[in-house]
Design an enzyme around this catalytic site. Structure first.
Site, PDB file in Angstrom:
ATOM      1  N   LYS A   1       4.559  11.140 -11.536  1.00 57.86           N
ATOM      2  CA  LYS A   1       3.711  10.329 -12.422  1.00 57.86           C
ATOM      3  C   LYS A   1       4.379   8.964 -12.583  1.00 57.86           C
ATOM      4  O   LYS A   1       5.536   8.885 -13.012  1.00 57.86           O
ATOM      5  CB  LYS A   1       3.570  10.996 -13.793  1.00 57.86           C
ATOM      6  CG  LYS A   1       2.546  12.101 -13.834  1.00 57.86           C
ATOM      7  CD  LYS A   1       2.289  12.543 -15.266  1.00 57.86           C
ATOM      8  CE  LYS A   1       1.248  13.637 -15.319  1.00 57.86           C
ATOM      9  NZ  LYS A   1       1.067  14.178 -16.687  1.00 57.86           N
TER      10      LYS A   1
ATOM     11  N   HIS B   1      10.909   9.078 -27.991  1.00 69.47           N
ATOM     12  CA  HIS B   1       9.902   9.968 -27.397  1.00 69.47           C
ATOM     13  C   HIS B   1      10.282  11.448 -27.591  1.00 69.47           C
ATOM     14  O   HIS B   1       9.485  12.261 -28.063  1.00 69.47           O
ATOM     15  CB  HIS B   1       9.726   9.651 -25.916  1.00 69.47           C
ATOM     16  CG  HIS B   1       8.808  10.591 -25.206  1.00 69.47           C
ATOM     17  ND1 HIS B   1       7.443  10.609 -25.400  1.00 69.47           N
ATOM     18  CD2 HIS B   1       9.069  11.602 -24.331  1.00 69.47           C
ATOM     19  CE1 HIS B   1       6.905  11.572 -24.665  1.00 69.47           C
ATOM     20  NE2 HIS B   1       7.869  12.190 -24.009  1.00 69.47           N
TER      21      HIS B   1
ATOM     22  N   GLU C   1      -2.549  17.457 -12.195  1.00 65.04           N
ATOM     23  CA  GLU C   1      -2.909  17.876 -13.557  1.00 65.04           C
ATOM     24  C   GLU C   1      -4.396  18.167 -13.724  1.00 65.04           C
ATOM     25  O   GLU C   1      -5.078  17.602 -14.577  1.00 65.04           O
ATOM     26  CB  GLU C   1      -2.445  16.845 -14.594  1.00 65.04           C
ATOM     27  CG  GLU C   1      -2.363  17.446 -15.988  1.00 65.04           C
ATOM     28  CD  GLU C   1      -1.677  16.554 -17.006  1.00 65.04           C
ATOM     29  OE1 GLU C   1      -0.583  16.043 -16.729  1.00 65.04           O
ATOM     30  OE2 GLU C   1      -2.257  16.392 -18.085  1.00 65.04           O
TER      31      GLU C   1
ATOM     32  N   ARG D   1       0.823  -1.236   0.000  1.00 64.77           N
ATOM     33  CA  ARG D   1       0.000   0.000   0.000  1.00 64.77           C
ATOM     34  C   ARG D   1       0.845   1.270   0.000  1.00 64.77           C
ATOM     35  O   ARG D   1       0.418   2.322   0.447  1.00 64.77           O
ATOM     36  CB  ARG D   1      -0.979   0.013   1.167  1.00 64.77           C
ATOM     37  CG  ARG D   1      -1.971  -1.130   1.110  1.00 64.77           C
ATOM     38  CD  ARG D   1      -3.178  -0.884   1.962  1.00 64.77           C
ATOM     39  NE  ARG D   1      -4.098  -1.998   1.829  1.00 64.77           N
ATOM     40  CZ  ARG D   1      -4.035  -3.099   2.561  1.00 64.77           C
ATOM     41  NH1 ARG D   1      -3.109  -3.216   3.500  1.00 64.77           N
ATOM     42  NH2 ARG D   1      -4.902  -4.062   2.370  1.00 64.77           N
TER      43      ARG D   1
ATOM     44  N   GLU E   1      13.043  17.923 -24.337  1.00 67.01           N
ATOM     45  CA  GLU E   1      12.262  18.263 -23.135  1.00 67.01           C
ATOM     46  C   GLU E   1      12.885  19.458 -22.399  1.00 67.01           C
ATOM     47  O   GLU E   1      12.190  20.197 -21.724  1.00 67.01           O
ATOM     48  CB  GLU E   1      12.155  17.047 -22.201  1.00 67.01           C
ATOM     49  CG  GLU E   1      11.427  15.849 -22.803  1.00 67.01           C
ATOM     50  CD  GLU E   1       9.895  15.918 -22.700  1.00 67.01           C
ATOM     51  OE1 GLU E   1       9.370  16.910 -22.172  1.00 67.01           O
ATOM     52  OE2 GLU E   1       9.249  14.954 -23.171  1.00 67.01           O
TER      53      GLU E   1
ATOM     54  N   ARG F   1      -0.559  21.925 -15.044  1.00 63.21           N
ATOM     55  CA  ARG F   1       0.429  20.871 -15.339  1.00 63.21           C
ATOM     56  C   ARG F   1       0.324  20.407 -16.787  1.00 63.21           C
ATOM     57  O   ARG F   1       1.302  19.936 -17.372  1.00 63.21           O
ATOM     58  CB  ARG F   1       0.272  19.693 -14.366  1.00 63.21           C
ATOM     59  CG  ARG F   1       1.366  18.648 -14.553  1.00 63.21           C
ATOM     60  CD  ARG F   1       1.488  17.681 -13.399  1.00 63.21           C
ATOM     61  NE  ARG F   1       2.529  16.710 -13.686  1.00 63.21           N
ATOM     62  CZ  ARG F   1       3.070  15.902 -12.793  1.00 63.21           C
ATOM     63  NH1 ARG F   1       2.678  15.933 -11.541  1.00 63.21           N
ATOM     64  NH2 ARG F   1       4.004  15.041 -13.149  1.00 63.21           N
TER      65      ARG F   1
ATOM     66  N   HIS G   1       2.993  17.277 -27.060  1.00 57.88           N
ATOM     67  CA  HIS G   1       2.749  15.864 -26.768  1.00 57.88           C
ATOM     68  C   HIS G   1       1.534  15.292 -27.502  1.00 57.88           C
ATOM     69  O   HIS G   1       1.480  14.082 -27.715  1.00 57.88           O
ATOM     70  CB  HIS G   1       2.609  15.644 -25.260  1.00 57.88           C
ATOM     71  CG  HIS G   1       3.943  15.632 -24.554  1.00 57.88           C
ATOM     72  ND1 HIS G   1       4.816  16.709 -24.578  1.00 57.88           N
ATOM     73  CD2 HIS G   1       4.567  14.676 -23.815  1.00 57.88           C
ATOM     74  CE1 HIS G   1       5.903  16.404 -23.881  1.00 57.88           C
ATOM     75  NE2 HIS G   1       5.785  15.188 -23.408  1.00 57.88           N
TER      76      HIS G   1
ATOM     77  N   LYS H   1       9.732  22.630 -13.773  1.00 60.01           N
ATOM     78  CA  LYS H   1       8.775  21.541 -13.556  1.00 60.01           C
ATOM     79  C   LYS H   1       8.303  21.519 -12.113  1.00 60.01           C
ATOM     80  O   LYS H   1       7.111  21.325 -11.835  1.00 60.01           O
ATOM     81  CB  LYS H   1       9.376  20.181 -13.952  1.00 60.01           C
ATOM     82  CG  LYS H   1       8.381  19.054 -13.718  1.00 60.01           C
ATOM     83  CD  LYS H   1       8.499  17.891 -14.631  1.00 60.01           C
ATOM     84  CE  LYS H   1       7.328  16.930 -14.397  1.00 60.01           C
ATOM     85  NZ  LYS H   1       7.424  15.718 -15.168  1.00 60.01           N
TER      86      LYS H   1
ATOM     87  N   HIS I   1       2.687  12.251 -29.324  1.00 61.99           N
ATOM     88  CA  HIS I   1       2.236  10.894 -28.956  1.00 61.99           C
ATOM     89  C   HIS I   1       1.625  10.177 -30.147  1.00 61.99           C
ATOM     90  O   HIS I   1       1.808   8.964 -30.310  1.00 61.99           O
ATOM     91  CB  HIS I   1       1.201  10.963 -27.823  1.00 61.99           C
ATOM     92  CG  HIS I   1       1.821  11.108 -26.459  1.00 61.99           C
ATOM     93  ND1 HIS I   1       1.100  11.499 -25.362  1.00 61.99           N
ATOM     94  CD2 HIS I   1       3.084  10.899 -26.020  1.00 61.99           C
ATOM     95  CE1 HIS I   1       1.902  11.543 -24.305  1.00 61.99           C
ATOM     96  NE2 HIS I   1       3.107  11.180 -24.680  1.00 61.99           N
TER      97      HIS I   1
ATOM     98  N   ASN J   1       2.626  19.304 -21.410  1.00 60.64           N
ATOM     99  CA  ASN J   1       2.316  18.464 -22.569  1.00 60.64           C
ATOM    100  C   ASN J   1       2.493  19.204 -23.891  1.00 60.64           C
ATOM    101  O   ASN J   1       2.033  18.725 -24.931  1.00 60.64           O
ATOM    102  CB  ASN J   1       0.881  17.923 -22.471  1.00 60.64           C
ATOM    103  CG  ASN J   1       0.710  17.002 -21.285  1.00 60.64           C
ATOM    104  OD1 ASN J   1       1.676  16.379 -20.844  1.00 60.64           O
ATOM    105  ND2 ASN J   1      -0.495  16.926 -20.747  1.00 60.64           N
TER     106      ASN J   1
HETATM  107  N1  GLY Z   1       5.647  14.581 -18.299  1.00 62.25           N
HETATM  108  C1  GLY Z   1       4.602  15.483 -18.007  1.00 62.25           C
HETATM  109  C2  GLY Z   1       4.247  15.552 -16.549  1.00 62.25           C
HETATM  110  O1  GLY Z   1       4.990  15.064 -15.721  1.00 62.25           O
HETATM  111  O2  GLY Z   1       3.224  16.074 -16.230  1.00 62.25           O
END
Ligand code: GLY
Length: 377
Positions: free
Chosen positions: A151, A273, A244, A129, A193, A248, A255, A234, A259, A252
């Site tokens: 993330k 990527h 997000e 957990r 990035e 946030r 992206h 960031k 993507h 993107n």
């Molecule tokens: N890679 C985008 C984020 O961490 O929100």
């Protein structure tokens, strides 16, 4: 750019109340991993999760750094590549971590790039957990993006990162010397990035990159500075919108197009990527410039010019291999960011350093734009 280039380690704090943590950036920091972990979690044991390529280069040094501080370690290695973000490998890692007798107060150390960080972070999020974990990124992309912000995820047959959790690390140790073993193509892809942070919200940093990117590629203080500025950007966004629900999403930039291109290439080496994000950002700038003159075309040309100057692809036709179709790309865009009443959400720009979230982009407008781009082939 807001600070002078430095030689000593830089610490960037991700401010999230009880879940706050430091990103420590500098050359040769790996030797301090044990003392830093011992200070944060006295008496904790660790399991290092890594991939077989990264392990060849760095595992011995990580194990030595931990054992020097009296920290017991075991290891779990996975095959390199996106395929390791699967239910099968996730299960194998969970079982191996449990078998290593890791308790609630112990730690997982994610040693690797984005795949290892996402996978090990998700294991940490759910095992017993929730276990604490430390990110030791070994790619530029992981240094500035995937290791920061919590993330974590594995992939589903329906798409990338669909099974995951927000789970913050307790420390990110970004030793820039680990990038010395990175193939140049990987480093360049990660640089997309870095450039993203300038393009989305910091025109001064972008101008600094235009003048200093060669030094960033060469290593040394300029590289550390670029990583620190990126992490600071960031960290600020994550601190105000961890889950997000708003800002946030600015991260993107590039992206949605990116993507779709990555997926069309089967997430293969054909298009890394970061390379997909470079093309995606070029398309986002061009789309913005053409959309009722939202951004000056000169800014679009400047953004695209810099990405091309460092050797990144900026056009769909730069992708090697077979032709892509507008139907395929539109289907993938619709999957990535759901269409609501024919409208898509995109990160658009008003110029260099001025990204914003636009949720009313007509899918028909995107289709026309992509068709024109494909016709340029
Ligand atoms: N890679 C985008 C984020 O961490 O929100």
């Amino acid at each position: 750019m807001t600070a002078a280039v430095r030689n000593d380690p830089t610490t960037v704090r991700v401010a999230l109340d009880a879940r706050s943590y430091d990103i420590v950036i500098g050359r040769g920091l790996l030797a301090s991993l044990g003392t830093r972990i011992a200070a944060l979690r006295p008496g904790a044991k660790t399991v290092i999760v890594s991939d077989e390529n990264v392990a060849k280069h760095h595992l011995t040094a990580v194990e030595a750094a931990l054992s020097k501080s009296g920290i017991a370690t075991s290891r779990v290695l996975v095959p390199p590549g996106e395929a390791s973000k699967s239910y099968r490998v996730f299960e194998q890692v969970c079982e191996a971590v449990i078998a290593s007798r890791i308790e609630r107060n112990d730690l997982i150390v994610a040693l690797g790039g984005g795949v290892v960080g996402d996978l090990a972070g998700f294991v940490a999020a759910v095992l017993r957990r929730g276990l604490d974990f430390v990110q030791v990124p070994t790619t530029l992309l992981a240094d500035v993006d995937s290791s920061v912000g919590g993330k974590t995820a594995i992939d589903s047959a329906h798409g990338k990162n669909l099974v995951g959790a927000f789970h913050q690390p307790i420390l990110v140790l970004a030793d820039t010397a680990l990038l010395d073993t990175l193939p140049e193509r990987e480093f360049r892809a990660g640089y997309a990035e870095v450039a993203k942070y300038g393009l989305l919200g910091d025109a001064g940093f972008f101008a600094w990159l235009e003048n200093n990117w060669r030094e960033v590629f060469a290593g040394g203080p300029a590289r550390e500075h670029a990583i620190a500025v990126s992490c600071r950007a960031k960290a600020a966004i994550v601190a105000r919108d961890e889950r997000e629900t708003g800002d946030r999403a600015l991260l993107n930039l590039g992206h949605t197009f990116g993507h779709a291109l990555e997926a069309a290439c089967g997430f293969s080496d054909r298009l890394l990527h970061g390379e997909a994000i470079a093309i995606g950002m070029a398309l986002a700038f061009e789309f913005s410039a053409r959309r009722q003159g939202l951004a000056p075309m000169a800014d679009a040309k400047r953004a695209i010019g810099h990405l091309a100057a460092v050797g990144l692809p900026t056009r769909i036709k730069d992708i090697p291999g077979s032709q892509l179709s507008v139907d395929q790309l539109m289907d993938l865009i619709a999957q990535d960011k759901k269409v609501k009443r024919g409208m898509l959400t995109f990160i658009l720009v008003r110029g260099v350093g001025q990204a914003f979230i636009e949720s009313g982009v007509d899918a028909r407008e995107v289709r026309v734009f992509i068709s024109e781009k494909l016709a340029e082939q």
